[in-house]
Design a protein around this motif. Sequence first.
Motif, mmCIF file in Angstrom:
data_model
loop_
_atom_site.group_PDB
_atom_site.id
_atom_site.type_symbol
_atom_site.label_atom_id
_atom_site.label_comp_id
_atom_site.label_asym_id
_atom_site.label_seq_id
_atom_site.Cartn_x
_atom_site.Cartn_y
_atom_site.Cartn_z
ATOM 1 N N HIS A 236 0.841 -1.207 0.000
ATOM 2 C CA HIS A 236 0.000 0.000 0.000
ATOM 3 C C HIS A 236 0.870 1.249 0.000
ATOM 4 O O HIS A 236 0.567 2.221 -0.697
ATOM 5 C CB HIS A 236 -0.917 -0.020 1.222
ATOM 6 C CG HIS A 236 -1.893 1.117 1.253
ATOM 7 N ND1 HIS A 236 -1.601 2.330 1.838
ATOM 8 C CD2 HIS A 236 -3.151 1.237 0.747
ATOM 9 C CE1 HIS A 236 -2.642 3.130 1.708
ATOM 10 N NE2 HIS A 236 -3.586 2.494 1.052
ATOM 11 N N GLU A 237 1.979 1.208 0.778
ATOM 12 C CA GLU A 237 2.843 2.395 0.868
ATOM 13 C C GLU A 237 4.213 2.007 1.430
ATOM 14 O O GLU A 237 4.313 1.367 2.470
ATOM 15 C CB GLU A 237 2.193 3.436 1.782
ATOM 16 C CG GLU A 237 2.942 4.748 1.851
ATOM 17 C CD GLU A 237 2.138 5.827 2.562
ATOM 18 O OE1 GLU A 237 2.754 6.799 3.015
ATOM 19 O OE2 GLU A 237 0.896 5.702 2.662
ATOM 20 N N TRP A 238 5.276 2.382 0.709
ATOM 21 C CA TRP A 238 6.642 2.211 1.210
ATOM 22 C C TRP A 238 6.971 3.333 2.190
ATOM 23 O O TRP A 238 6.551 4.477 2.003
ATOM 24 C CB TRP A 238 7.658 2.271 0.063
ATOM 25 C CG TRP A 238 7.842 1.004 -0.700
ATOM 26 C CD1 TRP A 238 7.355 0.719 -1.940
ATOM 27 C CD2 TRP A 238 8.580 -0.160 -0.296
ATOM 28 N NE1 TRP A 238 7.734 -0.543 -2.329
ATOM 29 C CE2 TRP A 238 8.484 -1.100 -1.335
ATOM 30 C CE3 TRP A 238 9.302 -0.494 0.849
ATOM 31 C CZ2 TRP A 238 9.090 -2.351 -1.272
ATOM 32 C CZ3 TRP A 238 9.904 -1.742 0.923
ATOM 33 C CH2 TRP A 238 9.793 -2.653 -0.128
ATOM 34 N N ILE A 239 7.780 3.024 3.199
ATOM 35 C CA ILE A 239 8.270 4.035 4.139
ATOM 36 C C ILE A 239 9.771 3.867 4.255
ATOM 37 O O ILE A 239 10.268 2.851 4.769
ATOM 38 C CB ILE A 239 7.600 3.900 5.522
ATOM 39 C CG1 ILE A 239 6.089 4.101 5.397
ATOM 40 C CG2 ILE A 239 8.203 4.911 6.501
ATOM 41 C CD1 ILE A 239 5.339 3.878 6.686
ATOM 42 N N SER A 240 10.518 4.861 3.771
ATOM 43 C CA SER A 240 11.984 4.788 3.797
ATOM 44 C C SER A 240 12.596 5.797 4.765
ATOM 45 O O SER A 240 13.825 5.937 4.811
ATOM 46 C CB SER A 240 12.536 5.027 2.390
ATOM 47 O OG SER A 240 12.141 6.306 1.906
ATOM 48 N N VAL A 241 11.778 6.473 5.558
ATOM 49 C CA VAL A 241 12.291 7.459 6.511
ATOM 50 C C VAL A 241 13.249 6.770 7.484
ATOM 51 O O VAL A 241 12.923 5.714 8.044
ATOM 52 C CB VAL A 241 11.136 8.111 7.294
ATOM 53 C CG1 VAL A 241 11.662 9.082 8.341
ATOM 54 C CG2 VAL A 241 10.179 8.815 6.344
ATOM 55 N N PRO A 242 14.451 7.299 7.715
ATOM 56 C CA PRO A 242 15.380 6.674 8.673
ATOM 57 C C PRO A 242 14.772 6.577 10.068
ATOM 58 O O PRO A 242 13.922 7.389 10.459
ATOM 59 C CB PRO A 242 16.589 7.616 8.654
ATOM 60 C CG PRO A 242 16.533 8.276 7.317
ATOM 61 C CD PRO A 242 15.059 8.449 7.027
ATOM 62 N N ALA A 243 15.223 5.573 10.822
ATOM 63 C CA ALA A 243 14.653 5.312 12.148
ATOM 64 C C ALA A 243 15.260 6.164 13.247
ATOM 65 O O ALA A 243 14.805 6.098 14.394
ATOM 66 C CB ALA A 243 14.825 3.835 12.497
ATOM 67 N N ARG A 244 16.258 6.952 12.927
ATOM 68 C CA ARG A 244 16.849 7.810 13.949
ATOM 69 C C ARG A 244 15.787 8.778 14.490
ATOM 70 O O ARG A 244 15.125 9.481 13.731
ATOM 71 C CB ARG A 244 18.017 8.606 13.376
ATOM 72 C CG ARG A 244 18.802 9.376 14.433
ATOM 73 C CD ARG A 244 20.057 9.980 13.845
ATOM 74 N NE ARG A 244 20.916 10.546 14.867
ATOM 75 C CZ ARG A 244 22.111 11.061 14.637
ATOM 76 N NH1 ARG A 244 22.598 11.071 13.414
ATOM 77 N NH2 ARG A 244 22.828 11.548 15.621
ATOM 78 N N GLY A 245 15.597 8.760 15.812
ATOM 79 C CA GLY A 245 14.566 9.581 16.422
ATOM 80 C C GLY A 245 13.174 8.995 16.294
ATOM 81 O O GLY A 245 12.184 9.678 16.578
#
Length: 387
Positions: A32-41
């Motif tokens: 449905h949707e990719w999420i590539s935002v880094p996990a830092r924070g």
Amino acid sequence: MLESLALKQNLNFEFGALFASNGRELLSSGIHEWISVPARGGQDRGQGLHAAVEAAFERARRAGQANPILVGAIPFDVREPSCLYVPAAYEWREQAAVAEVVGEPSGVPDLLDQRSLPDEDGFKKAVEHAIVNFRHSDVRKAVLSVIRELRFAESMDVGRLLAGLRAQNSQGYLFRIPLPDEGELVGVSPELLIRKEGGRIVSNPLAGSAKRQPDPRADRAAAEQLERSQKDQYEHRLVIENIRSILAPLCARLDVPAAPSLMSTAAMWHLSTRIEGALQDPAMTALQLACIIHPTPAVCGFPTESAHKLIRYVEPFERGLFTGLVGWCDAQGNGEWAITIRCGIARHDTLRLFAGAGIVEASNPASEWEEVQAKLGTMLSACGLAA
């Protein structure tokens, strides 16, 4: 037991991701949707990864999903892009139904060549470098790793790999995650970083390992020697005290056993401590907790930031997803995240395997090389190859 959400039995599921634990498995279909935002924070509500996931969940709800779910992997270095997605559909099944997903094992393609990065001499020199560093810095432990890259005559059957991994460790966290570059992350981790169900949490870190032996007496002796090993007990304590210090302020109750127990897989003995607790704020999500804890000294070292700098200096490659996190989290905040070990990345005719070992001042370079080779044995055996 976490709530099991099942799709209609007659739904024709196109394979997406798989994550299996505790006798059940999560299967997803479509993206449905990719999420590539880094996990830092990612532990911070309303910001970064947390905000991106919440927004994706809301869009999935508007598309008709009652309880959207996030599945995928987070890299060792949380500054790098995440590999997460909200699937178009998913279901929970009893783990006994796994044969319907992984298929029957097929023949292994011919192995054309393989290489180790670093090679044996390079890895031993990295261990020696780390030990010297311990004597002149505040670093007390660093986890160093190797890559074994295999090239086959044709693409490896990932279903066969899964079946082989399940046969070796039916109690482990089995996973298969599609990657944006047409590769697949596949493995069976013995190590649980965090599980959250309502306000209850469980973490089961491992640190300190010994190779299993074919002879029962020798195998028992190896386990007993691991339990007595001051070096391995010290390495384990660094991990447990770090996780305790992070979780204790978040919990109304936290139970940490006084001493580790033994855990075994087909290839290894491990020192294991099962930590259980009750959160002060049950609204915290499994993903938030995972981002707070990761990376632990079990995969990075201690102190974390200094050990991370040492790893970047002595390892001749970027780890990517290895020693990161793999798992899931739903819109209610429940979820499981395992440490991404005993794994590989399959891409066309290449299979890249990973293994690591915790280095402390008492480490022996030759023994640490033998340990990483033994840990590679899990994936090599699943390929039908002798370690």
